[in-house]
Design a protein around this motif. Structure first.
Motif, PDB file in Angstrom:
ATOM      1  N   ALA A   1       8.158  -7.201  14.238  1.00 42.36           N
ATOM      2  CA  ALA A   1       7.038  -7.272  15.177  1.00 42.36           C
ATOM      3  C   ALA A   1       5.809  -6.788  14.829  1.00 42.36           C
ATOM      4  CB  ALA A   1       7.514  -7.004  16.681  1.00 42.36           C
ATOM      5  N   MET A   2       5.719  -5.462  14.477  1.00 41.22           N
ATOM      6  CA  MET A   2       4.794  -4.685  13.787  1.00 41.22           C
ATOM      7  C   MET A   2       4.127  -5.310  12.566  1.00 41.22           C
ATOM      8  SD  MET A   2       6.284  -0.707  14.469  1.00 41.22           S
ATOM      9  CE  MET A   2       5.829  -0.189  12.896  1.00 41.22           C
ATOM     10  N   LEU A   3       4.793  -5.810  11.860  1.00 39.83           N
ATOM     11  CA  LEU A   3       4.265  -6.360  10.486  1.00 39.83           C
ATOM     12  C   LEU A   3       3.694  -7.450  10.708  1.00 39.83           C
ATOM     13  CD1 LEU A   3       7.094  -5.444   7.929  1.00 39.83           C
ATOM     14  CD2 LEU A   3       4.817  -4.279   7.899  1.00 39.83           C
ATOM     15  N   GLN A   4       4.300  -8.354  11.547  1.00 36.44           N
ATOM     16  CA  GLN A   4       3.727  -9.767  11.826  1.00 36.44           C
ATOM     17  C   GLN A   4       2.445  -9.370  12.800  1.00 36.44           C
ATOM     18  OE1 GLN A   4       6.670 -12.672  13.396  1.00 36.44           O
ATOM     19  NE2 GLN A   4       8.230 -12.033  11.901  1.00 36.44           N
ATOM     20  N   MET A   5       2.419  -8.870  13.761  1.00 36.16           N
ATOM     21  CA  MET A   5       1.063  -8.349  14.194  1.00 36.16           C
ATOM     22  C   MET A   5       0.004  -8.273  13.232  1.00 36.16           C
ATOM     23  SD  MET A   5       1.656  -6.339  17.666  1.00 36.16           S
ATOM     24  CE  MET A   5       3.458  -5.579  17.843  1.00 36.16           C
ATOM     25  N   GLN A   6       0.213  -7.519  12.267  1.00 37.28           N
ATOM     26  CA  GLN A   6      -1.052  -7.231  11.242  1.00 37.28           C
ATOM     27  C   GLN A   6      -1.212  -8.621  10.381  1.00 37.28           C
ATOM     28  OE1 GLN A   6      -2.734  -4.345  10.761  1.00 37.28           O
ATOM     29  NE2 GLN A   6      -1.591  -3.612  12.621  1.00 37.28           N
TER      30      GLN A   6
ATOM     31  N   LEU B   1      -0.312 -12.002  11.205  1.00 39.14           N
ATOM     32  CA  LEU B   1      -0.885 -13.088  12.061  1.00 39.14           C
ATOM     33  C   LEU B   1      -2.135 -12.741  12.768  1.00 39.14           C
ATOM     34  CD1 LEU B   1       2.759 -14.144  13.525  1.00 39.14           C
ATOM     35  CD2 LEU B   1       1.124 -15.399  12.283  1.00 39.14           C
ATOM     36  N   GLY B   2      -2.570 -11.512  13.046  1.00 39.98           N
ATOM     37  CA  GLY B   2      -3.520 -11.044  13.599  1.00 39.98           C
ATOM     38  C   GLY B   2      -4.946 -11.381  12.762  1.00 39.98           C
TER      39      GLY B   2
ATOM     40  N   SER C   1      -1.058 -20.120  16.193  1.00 45.51           N
ATOM     41  CA  SER C   1      -0.532 -18.978  16.241  1.00 45.51           C
ATOM     42  C   SER C   1       0.608 -18.810  17.256  1.00 45.51           C
ATOM     43  CB  SER C   1      -1.402 -17.827  16.126  1.00 45.51           C
ATOM     44  OG  SER C   1      -2.387 -17.918  14.854  1.00 45.51           O
ATOM     45  N   LEU C   2       0.357 -19.141  18.239  1.00 44.98           N
ATOM     46  CA  LEU C   2       1.594 -19.024  19.265  1.00 44.98           C
ATOM     47  C   LEU C   2       2.548 -19.853  19.121  1.00 44.98           C
ATOM     48  CD1 LEU C   2      -0.911 -18.181  22.397  1.00 44.98           C
ATOM     49  CD2 LEU C   2       0.788 -16.701  21.234  1.00 44.98           C
ATOM     50  N   ALA C   3       2.267 -21.077  18.837  1.00 48.76           N
ATOM     51  CA  ALA C   3       3.293 -21.963  18.467  1.00 48.76           C
ATOM     52  C   ALA C   3       4.283 -21.744  17.306  1.00 48.76           C
ATOM     53  CB  ALA C   3       2.550 -23.499  18.188  1.00 48.76           C
ATOM     54  N   PHE C   4       3.620 -21.170  16.201  1.00 40.36           N
ATOM     55  CA  PHE C   4       4.367 -20.355  14.916  1.00 40.36           C
ATOM     56  C   PHE C   4       5.283 -19.385  15.500  1.00 40.36           C
ATOM     57  CE2 PHE C   4       4.933 -17.478  11.794  1.00 40.36           C
ATOM     58  CZ  PHE C   4       5.637 -18.179  10.903  1.00 40.36           C
ATOM     59  N   ILE C   5       4.494 -18.557  16.228  1.00 40.62           N
ATOM     60  CA  ILE C   5       5.553 -17.473  16.641  1.00 40.62           C
ATOM     61  C   ILE C   5       6.813 -17.786  17.680  1.00 40.62           C
ATOM     62  CG2 ILE C   5       5.464 -15.190  18.082  1.00 40.62           C
ATOM     63  CD1 ILE C   5       2.629 -15.062  17.242  1.00 40.62           C
ATOM     64  N   THR C   6       6.305 -18.715  18.502  1.00 39.45           N
ATOM     65  CA  THR C   6       7.244 -19.265  19.400  1.00 39.45           C
ATOM     66  C   THR C   6       8.563 -19.922  18.776  1.00 39.45           C
ATOM     67  OG1 THR C   6       5.743 -19.285  21.280  1.00 39.45           O
ATOM     68  CG2 THR C   6       7.686 -20.712  21.576  1.00 39.45           C
ATOM     69  N   GLY C   7       8.106 -20.773  17.689  1.00 39.05           N
ATOM     70  CA  GLY C   7       9.195 -21.281  16.677  1.00 39.05           C
ATOM     71  C   GLY C   7       9.957 -20.365  16.114  1.00 39.05           C
ATOM     72  N   ALA C   8       9.574 -19.362  15.465  1.00 37.13           N
ATOM     73  CA  ALA C   8      10.186 -18.411  14.731  1.00 37.13           C
ATOM     74  C   ALA C   8      11.127 -17.561  15.689  1.00 37.13           C
ATOM     75  CB  ALA C   8       9.087 -17.424  14.196  1.00 37.13           C
TER      76      ALA C   8
ATOM     77  N   ALA D   1      10.896 -11.686  14.989  1.00 34.62           N
ATOM     78  CA  ALA D   1      10.191 -10.531  15.575  1.00 34.62           C
ATOM     79  C   ALA D   1      10.790 -10.379  17.080  1.00 34.62           C
ATOM     80  CB  ALA D   1       8.929 -10.656  15.759  1.00 34.62           C
ATOM     81  N   VAL D   2      12.174 -10.427  17.233  1.00 32.52           N
ATOM     82  CA  VAL D   2      12.886 -10.354  18.544  1.00 32.52           C
ATOM     83  C   VAL D   2      13.202  -8.934  18.677  1.00 32.52           C
ATOM     84  CG1 VAL D   2      14.945 -10.936  19.758  1.00 32.52           C
ATOM     85  CG2 VAL D   2      14.174 -12.691  17.981  1.00 32.52           C
ATOM     86  N   SER D   3      12.684  -8.178  19.698  1.00 37.83           N
ATOM     87  CA  SER D   3      12.695  -6.985  19.912  1.00 37.83           C
ATOM     88  C   SER D   3      12.884  -6.813  21.548  1.00 37.83           C
ATOM     89  CB  SER D   3      11.402  -6.329  19.539  1.00 37.83           C
ATOM     90  OG  SER D   3      11.503  -4.908  20.066  1.00 37.83           O
ATOM     91  N   THR D   4      13.536  -5.666  21.668  1.00 40.52           N
ATOM     92  CA  THR D   4      13.774  -5.395  23.252  1.00 40.52           C
ATOM     93  C   THR D   4      12.638  -4.495  23.874  1.00 40.52           C
ATOM     94  OG1 THR D   4      14.987  -3.211  22.712  1.00 40.52           O
ATOM     95  CG2 THR D   4      16.419  -5.260  22.959  1.00 40.52           C
ATOM     96  N   GLN D   5      11.611  -4.446  23.093  1.00 45.77           N
ATOM     97  CA  GLN D   5      10.503  -3.608  23.614  1.00 45.77           C
ATOM     98  C   GLN D   5       9.487  -4.621  24.338  1.00 45.77           C
ATOM     99  OE1 GLN D   5      10.122  -0.233  22.978  1.00 45.77           O
ATOM    100  NE2 GLN D   5      12.154  -0.363  22.088  1.00 45.77           N
ATOM    101  N   VAL D   6       9.288  -4.122  25.432  1.00 49.11           N
ATOM    102  CA  VAL D   6       8.512  -5.227  26.561  1.00 49.11           C
ATOM    103  C   VAL D   6       6.901  -5.049  26.065  1.00 49.11           C
ATOM    104  CG1 VAL D   6       7.791  -5.276  28.735  1.00 49.11           C
ATOM    105  CG2 VAL D   6      10.117  -4.769  28.387  1.00 49.11           C
ATOM    106  N   ASN D   7       6.340  -3.704  25.613  1.00 49.03           N
ATOM    107  CA  ASN D   7       5.046  -3.504  25.406  1.00 49.03           C
ATOM    108  C   ASN D   7       4.690  -4.054  23.819  1.00 49.03           C
ATOM    109  OD1 ASN D   7       4.482  -2.930  28.060  1.00 49.03           O
ATOM    110  ND2 ASN D   7       4.960  -0.954  27.515  1.00 49.03           N
ATOM    111  N   ILE D   8       5.478  -4.291  23.147  1.00 54.19           N
ATOM    112  CA  ILE D   8       5.240  -4.615  21.778  1.00 54.19           C
ATOM    113  C   ILE D   8       5.745  -5.938  21.452  1.00 54.19           C
ATOM    114  CG2 ILE D   8       5.615  -3.941  19.271  1.00 54.19           C
ATOM    115  CD1 ILE D   8       6.090  -1.157  20.290  1.00 54.19           C
ATOM    116  N   SER D   9       4.851  -6.821  21.267  1.00 55.12           N
ATOM    117  CA  SER D   9       5.362  -8.272  20.971  1.00 55.12           C
ATOM    118  C   SER D   9       4.232  -8.905  20.095  1.00 55.12           C
ATOM    119  CB  SER D   9       5.478  -9.112  22.299  1.00 55.12           C
ATOM    120  OG  SER D   9       4.135  -9.824  22.586  1.00 55.12           O
ATOM    121  N   VAL D  10       4.700  -9.740  19.412  1.00 56.20           N
ATOM    122  CA  VAL D  10       3.746 -10.453  18.524  1.00 56.20           C
ATOM    123  C   VAL D  10       2.752 -11.282  19.261  1.00 56.20           C
ATOM    124  CG1 VAL D  10       3.586 -12.132  16.382  1.00 56.20           C
ATOM    125  CG2 VAL D  10       5.443 -10.474  16.645  1.00 56.20           C
ATOM    126  N   GLN D  11       2.937 -11.828  20.222  1.00 50.15           N
ATOM    127  CA  GLN D  11       2.441 -12.779  20.990  1.00 50.15           C
ATOM    128  C   GLN D  11       1.053 -11.950  21.833  1.00 50.15           C
ATOM    129  OE1 GLN D  11       5.558 -12.912  21.526  1.00 50.15           O
ATOM    130  NE2 GLN D  11       6.367 -14.791  21.700  1.00 50.15           N
ATOM    131  N   GLY D  12       1.449 -10.696  22.338  1.00 55.98           N
ATOM    132  CA  GLY D  12       0.747  -9.934  22.966  1.00 55.98           C
ATOM    133  C   GLY D  12      -0.722  -9.849  22.769  1.00 55.98           C
TER     134      GLY D  12
END
Length: 110
Positions: free
Chosen positions: A6-11, A13-14, A25-32, A57-68
């Motif tokens: 998620a951290m790498l993808q945020m950089q 995809l940002g 971007s959101l469609a790609f992330i959702t598909g992945a 980028a499947v993570s249990t962290q609520v506040n860290i998401s690629v879509q955020g």
């Protein structure tokens, strides 16, 4: 693995979001994430699950998401200044409720 992904993808995809747009971007992330979740459901070993979590980028962290960051930018653009705090509070509250319900549902018997 998911948090690192998620951290790498945020950089990455940002930077790409500026060129391809938020919706794509959101469609790609959702598909992945969908492919990763399906892979994790049928994986037979730890490394397959870890790779799927990293790539999706499947993570249990609520506040860290690629879509955020993309979602929050869209919220800011779609609301007037006086309503942003109210909308953002609802956005965060509903996402926390979703996480709580998802965690609860994993404890239910099949």
């Amino acid at each position: 693995a998911g948090l690192l992904g998620a951290m790498l993808q945020m950089q990455v995809l940002g930077n790409l979001t500026r060129g391809i747009g938020r919706i794509r971007s959101l469609a790609f992330i959702t598909g992945a994430m969908g492919v990763a979740t399906g892979t994790m459901a049928y994986a037979r070993n730890f490394w397959a699950v870890a790779a799927a979590a990293f790539l999706g980028a499947v993570s249990t962290q609520v506040n860290i998401s690629v879509q955020g960051p993309i979602e929050q930018a869209s919220l800011a653009d779609g609301t007037k200044g006086s309503d942003r705090t109210f909308i953002f509070a609802w956005y965060n509250g509903l996402s926390q409720i979703g996480v709580a319900l998802g965690s609860f549902m994993t404890a239910l018997p099949c």
